[in-house]
Design a protein around this motif. Structure first.
Motif, mmCIF file in Angstrom:
data_model
loop_
_atom_site.group_PDB
_atom_site.id
_atom_site.type_symbol
_atom_site.label_atom_id
_atom_site.label_comp_id
_atom_site.label_asym_id
_atom_site.label_seq_id
_atom_site.Cartn_x
_atom_site.Cartn_y
_atom_site.Cartn_z
ATOM 1 N N GLU A 792 18.221 62.383 37.796
ATOM 2 C CA GLU A 792 19.449 61.633 37.530
ATOM 3 C C GLU A 792 20.623 62.571 37.334
ATOM 4 O OE1 GLU A 792 18.249 59.468 34.108
ATOM 5 O OE2 GLU A 792 17.091 57.974 35.233
ATOM 6 N N ARG A 833 11.438 62.557 51.241
ATOM 7 C CA ARG A 833 12.207 61.362 51.619
ATOM 8 C C ARG A 833 11.466 60.555 52.681
ATOM 9 N NH1 ARG A 833 16.778 65.002 51.754
ATOM 10 N NH2 ARG A 833 18.130 64.695 49.934
ATOM 11 N N LYS A 840 9.628 51.798 55.861
ATOM 12 C CA LYS A 840 10.953 51.165 55.870
ATOM 13 C C LYS A 840 11.761 51.735 57.029
ATOM 14 C CE LYS A 840 10.626 50.737 50.873
ATOM 15 N NZ LYS A 840 11.123 51.197 49.563
ATOM 16 N N THR A 844 17.749 50.366 53.452
ATOM 17 C CA THR A 844 19.087 50.084 52.950
ATOM 18 C C THR A 844 19.639 51.318 52.250
ATOM 19 O OG1 THR A 844 18.268 49.341 50.811
ATOM 20 C CG2 THR A 844 18.403 47.679 52.577
ATOM 21 N N ALA A 845 20.915 51.272 51.946
ATOM 22 C CA ALA A 845 21.549 52.391 51.241
ATOM 23 C C ALA A 845 20.895 52.593 49.876
ATOM 24 C CB ALA A 845 23.040 52.142 51.097
ATOM 25 N N GLU A 846 20.546 51.486 49.237
ATOM 26 C CA GLU A 846 19.902 51.581 47.927
ATOM 27 C C GLU A 846 18.525 52.221 48.033
ATOM 28 O OE1 GLU A 846 18.487 48.597 44.302
ATOM 29 O OE2 GLU A 846 19.956 47.899 45.780
ATOM 30 N N GLU A 847 17.773 51.874 49.087
ATOM 31 C CA GLU A 847 16.452 52.458 49.292
ATOM 32 C C GLU A 847 16.554 53.941 49.626
ATOM 33 O OE1 GLU A 847 13.966 48.558 50.924
ATOM 34 O OE2 GLU A 847 15.098 49.820 52.329
ATOM 35 N N GLN A 848 17.553 54.314 50.370
ATOM 36 C CA GLN A 848 17.757 55.736 50.692
ATOM 37 C C GLN A 848 18.113 56.536 49.436
ATOM 38 O OE1 GLN A 848 20.770 55.544 53.715
ATOM 39 N NE2 GLN A 848 19.281 55.545 55.384
ATOM 40 N N LEU A 849 18.934 55.919 48.577
ATOM 41 C CA LEU A 849 19.296 56.585 47.329
ATOM 42 C C LEU A 849 18.067 56.767 46.438
ATOM 43 C CD1 LEU A 849 21.590 57.691 45.544
ATOM 44 C CD2 LEU A 849 21.860 55.376 44.619
ATOM 45 N N ALA A 850 17.234 55.740 46.374
ATOM 46 C CA ALA A 850 16.015 55.826 45.581
ATOM 47 C C ALA A 850 15.088 56.903 46.129
ATOM 48 C CB ALA A 850 15.307 54.482 45.557
ATOM 49 N N THR A 852 15.988 59.599 47.770
ATOM 50 C CA THR A 852 16.581 60.903 47.445
ATOM 51 C C THR A 852 16.320 61.266 45.983
ATOM 52 O OG1 THR A 852 18.304 60.621 49.107
ATOM 53 C CG2 THR A 852 18.748 62.190 47.344
ATOM 54 N N ARG A 853 16.460 60.259 45.130
ATOM 55 C CA ARG A 853 16.208 60.511 43.705
ATOM 56 C C ARG A 853 14.739 60.888 43.481
ATOM 57 N NH1 ARG A 853 18.401 56.302 41.984
ATOM 58 N NH2 ARG A 853 20.388 57.170 41.274
#
Length: 873
Positions: A792, A833, A840, A844-850, A852-853
């Motif tokens: 985070e 990643r 998938k 989605t952008a949210e899934e890509q962010l998750a 990466t995190r």
């Protein structure tokens, strides 16, 4: 121990080596009277008096007078006149336990002669005998004993002259270079600034520096930037938290009593822990630090003062040092074996902490290696008998010091007594008020049931008596009365308030008044500290074989004789309700010329900074320990420590600003050949950080560390797999020194990284490298939480993988990644990643962010498992 039973050996070996002196046939001698002077003394004088009278008193035994032999030495009388069957002397001889086999056994004639003399009453020509003159009583210790290096006061040596003057920053460097140059070696070059700043933060604070903290030093171009950094770190409160843990190891600190599952908590133990942290942060001189912990309660006449000052409170808290030993006693359970074990453990803690000697080995017999007798041991134990009196034992939870003077305690007790009286009166009024309205309610119900009928006062009183009792407690008569006259009625205060508003108003006023009076009461804090029972301390006794059921000779409170001049006695001055023994002992310890105290502490600090002590056996400066690698340096540091006012912070700075401390890790072929174990300190020696540094580091880099200082400890929690973990809340995120130390419930992560299970104390930790450590750093809850926090933080700190990689490397390792590391981690992040998005195809952008995190969380776990994170380089 030189002898299993010194008295027996003295008499018997004299007879053996004296050959035929006085060795007539037992049958012939039976017709005459054997005497000490004629038949025994010549033998003892010829063969025993050198060690037992003329030059020293080995094991406290003197053979020059018959009464002295009868009195015995450290283990008590060896024979009973006229009773050979009850005499230890005869038993040992006839069992061939004495003399030792390597000295040769007595023959049967000699055994019979000794038995005959004892049977005859061990007669003497001179009766009564003249007492020994004081001038005749010699030391039990030989000159050879006193010449052992650690038993002599340190003498300040001259600082040696060396060739590499450009590498000398402090006197430490000169002493080390002298030995290095003798082998054609010198120091390594200084470590890079990034390494130096990380090294200092881990050593002095126990957590890695933040990027901002590192930059403050890295960008400081002043020539004394390093020294200024040392000063900043020593001045910060984190220093006391880091170095306080070291001292608590030595002191044997724990928050519980120990002993199996009971392991009762010690609610007030943390006040001693806080004392240690505060004392280190204020740089309390070490000699004062020692005196306060051993005799803080004896330093002033605080009982008869008007109030407890902050200084006196600190001194009283300090004596918690003497309350750290396991203690299973409690009201109703005072077992003599446990009582004497508390005493024994406390002696061990005191002696290992300040003397660096294994004095505990003389509890049952004279020490096998060092010139420490049982008399020495029990003389030292007698120092504690003013407080730890077996005959007047106070159980663990009862023993303590009320934090008040006698005058304060009297005032508080009187105040509380009056408050209790007022509360009792108000409570009685409240009871009367409630009874009045209950009675009123009963009358209402009876009137409603029989309008116009006369109310029987006796019936009302009986019903009132019934309704104030729980229904299941009613007598048969009460049950009948209630069922007949007031069935189903509710008699709680709330129900009465609903029926009678004025009752609610009056009751509220009374409750407020009671609460106000109760709030006026004062509680006297009871410190978990040590204080004498009174000024009449118990008499010390030598316990034969260490068994409390076998008391031997008496001893006075004193110290190991080998550390003192001949005839030394502690200068004990009793005070008001205190024996003065511990204060006399503490003052002896803190004499500037004491042979051990300053040496032991400077060696301890050196070992923490350099990974190994100048004396490698930190808890054993005796003959069984390893001699110092650099004795001159040790003595120079010991005398310098005293000269700088016993300042531990000044001692730290002296070591930390040396070239020896600042140098790099690199080892070349020449050094490997000449000094393969780096005993000469020609290079920095990497070392694994302690469990507390691992845990605190995880919290810090994860952004979760709670900086709250001092106070009661945080509890731990169990997990499904049986591990003991810290709680994931604000309290559980405090530094490790504030986590509760239960002897039966060790925090699993700390245990894996060699934090000691406190049985007595821990003068020196062991270091292990085991697979479970890696598993904990990959899958343990603390590592998982740290990695999540890092993921985070790294996402918020930068926008590109390149920038994020620099940030996470600098946060965890205080350096930027190397080109190969950049490339490897970039590949790693891409692969993670892909794994996260494998099912998938159009994330989605949210899934890509998750994803990466998640990738950065895995990258964090990799770095947290690196040697570079877990070692001081």
């Amino acid at each position: 121990m030189r002898f299993l039973n010194a008295l027996v050996f003295a008499v018997v070996s004299g007879l053996f080596f004296a050959g035929t002196v006085g060795a007539e046939e037992p049958a012939a001698k039976a017709a005459a009277t054997l005497t000490f002077e004629t038949d025994i003394l010549p033998i003892l004088q010829a063969r025993c008096a050198k060690c037992h009278g003329d030059e020293k008193l080995e094991a406290g035994f003197d053979v020059r007078r018959r009464f002295a032999i009868l009195k015995g030495g450290d283990t008590g009388p060896a024979f009973i006149p006229g009773k050979p069957e009850e005499s230890t002397l005869i038993e040992r001889i006839e069992k061939n336990e004495m003399p030792p086999a390597d000295e040769g056994r007595l023959d049967e004639k000699q055994k019979a002669l000794i038995r005959q003399w004892v049977l005859a009453g061990a007669p003497t020509v001179k009766n009564p005998e003249p007492p020994l003159e004081e001038s005749e009583i010699a030391s039990r210790i030989s000159d050879e004993d006193r010449q052992f290096w650690s038993f002599k006061s340190p003498v300040r040596p001259a600082i040696p002259t060396v060739k590499a003057l450009d590498r000398v920053r402090t006197a430490i460097d000169s002493f080390l270079l002298e030995k290095l140059e003798a082998k054609g070696l010198t120091f390594n070059a200084d470590a890079p600034k990034e390494v130096q700043v990380r090294r200092l933060y881990l050593d002095l604070w126990g957590i890695p520096p933040t990027i901002e903290q590192a930059n403050e030093f890295l960008l400081d171009e002043r020539p004394n930037a390093y020294e200024l950094l040392v000063d900043r770190l020593l001045a910060a409160p984190q220093y006391g938290e880091r170095w306080g843990r070291y001292w608590l190891d030595v002191a044997g600190y724990a928050d519980s009593d120990g002993y199996l599952a009971a392991d009762r908590l010690r609610p007030e133990a943390w006040r001693y822990r806080d004392y240690v942290i505060e004392a280190l942060n204020r740089d309390l001189p070490y000699d004062q630090f020692v005196r306060e912990q051993l005799a803080g309660d004896e330093l002033t006449d605080w009982r008869r003062g008007e109030e407890i000052s902050p200084e006196v409170e600190r001194q009283l808290r300090a004596t918690g040092f003497l309350r750290t030993a396991m203690d299973p006693t409690y009201p109703g359970y005072i077992e003599p074996n446990e009582v004497h074990q508390v005493l024994a453990d406390t002696v061990q803690i005191v002696s290992s902490t300040f003397l660096g000697l294994t004095v505990q080995c003389a509890r049952c017999h004279s020490h096998k290696f060092d010139p420490i007798s049982q008399r020495d041991y029990y003389s030292m134990q007698a120092v504690l008998l003013g407080a730890y009196d077996p005959a007047r034992w106070q159980p663990s939870e009862v023993r303590g010091i009320p934090l008040a003077t006698e005058a304060q305690e009297a005032r508080i007790n009187e105040l509380n007594k009056k408050a209790d009286e007022r509360v009792a009166a108000l409570t009685a009024t409240s009871v009367e008020l409630t009874a009045r309205f209950r009675k009123r309610r009963i009358v209402e119900l009876l009137t409603a049931a029989a309008p116009g009928a006369a109310i029987d006062p006796a019936l009302v009183d009986k019903l009132l008596a019934a309704v104030v009792v729980a229904a299941d407690k009613h007598t048969p008569e009460q049950k009948e009365l209630v069922a007949k006259h007031v069935p189903g009625a509710v008699w709680t205060d709330e129900e009465l308030i609903k029926r009678f508003a004025e009752f609610g108003e009056d009751l509220a006023k009374l409750k407020a008044a009671i609460a106000a009076e109760a709030a006026l009461k004062k509680t006297i804090v009871k410190l978990r500290s040590l204080v004498d029972v009174d000024e009449k301390a118990a008499e010390g006794r030598i316990l034969r074989r260490g068994e409390h059921t076998k008391p031997g000779g008496t001893v006075t409170a004193n110290v190991p004789e080998v550390l003192t001049p001949v005839g030394f006695q502690l200068d004990v001055k009793p005070g008001y309700k205190t024996s003065g023994r511990r204060l006399a002992f503490a003052r002896w310890l803190t004499e500037p010329s004491h042979p051990l105290v300053s040496r032991v502490q400077v060696n301890r600090i050196w070992a923490r900074h350099f990974g190994r002590g100048l004396v490698p056996t930190q808890g054993n400066f005796g003959r069984a320990g390893i001699r110092p690698s650099h004795p001159e340096l040790l003595d120079w540091l010991a005398t310098e420590f005293v000269a700088i006012g016993w300042s531990q912070k000044a001692l730290h700075k002296l070591m930390l600003t040396s070239t020896a401390y600042r140098q790099s890790v690199d080892i070349d072929a020449a050094k490997t050949a000449a000094d393969p174990e780096n005993k000469l300190w020609g290079a920095w020696q990497p070392r694994r950080v302690e469990g507390e540094v691992v845990r605190d580091g995880l919290l810090a880099v994860g952004g979760k560390l709670n900086p709250q200082m001092l106070g009661s400890p945080a509890n731990v929690a169990g997990s499904a797999d049986g591990a003991v973990v810290d709680t994931d809340n604000a309290d559980g995120r405090r530094r490790s020194i504030y986590q509760i130390v239960r002897r039966s419930q060790h925090l699993t992560l700390l245990e894996l990284f060699d934090t000691p299970l406190m049985e007595v104390n821990c003068p020196e930790r062991t270091v292990s490298i085991v697979p479970l450590q890696a598993l904990a750093m990959l899958h343990g809850p603390q590592a998982e939480r740290a990695a999540l926090g890092l993921s985070e933080r790294v996402m918020a700190a930068a926008t590109t993988d390149e920038e994020r990689l620099v940030w996470i490397f600098r946060t965890l390792l205080t350096r930027v990644p190397r080109p190969t590391e950049q490339q490897n981690f970039q590949t790693f992040l891409v692969e993670i990643r892909k794994e996260q998005l494998i099912n998938k195809p159009t994330p989605t952008a949210e899934e890509q962010l998750a994803a990466t995190r998640a990738a950065w969380k895995e990258a964090a776990l990799v770095l947290l498992n690196s040697n570079e994170f877990l070692f001081v380089h």
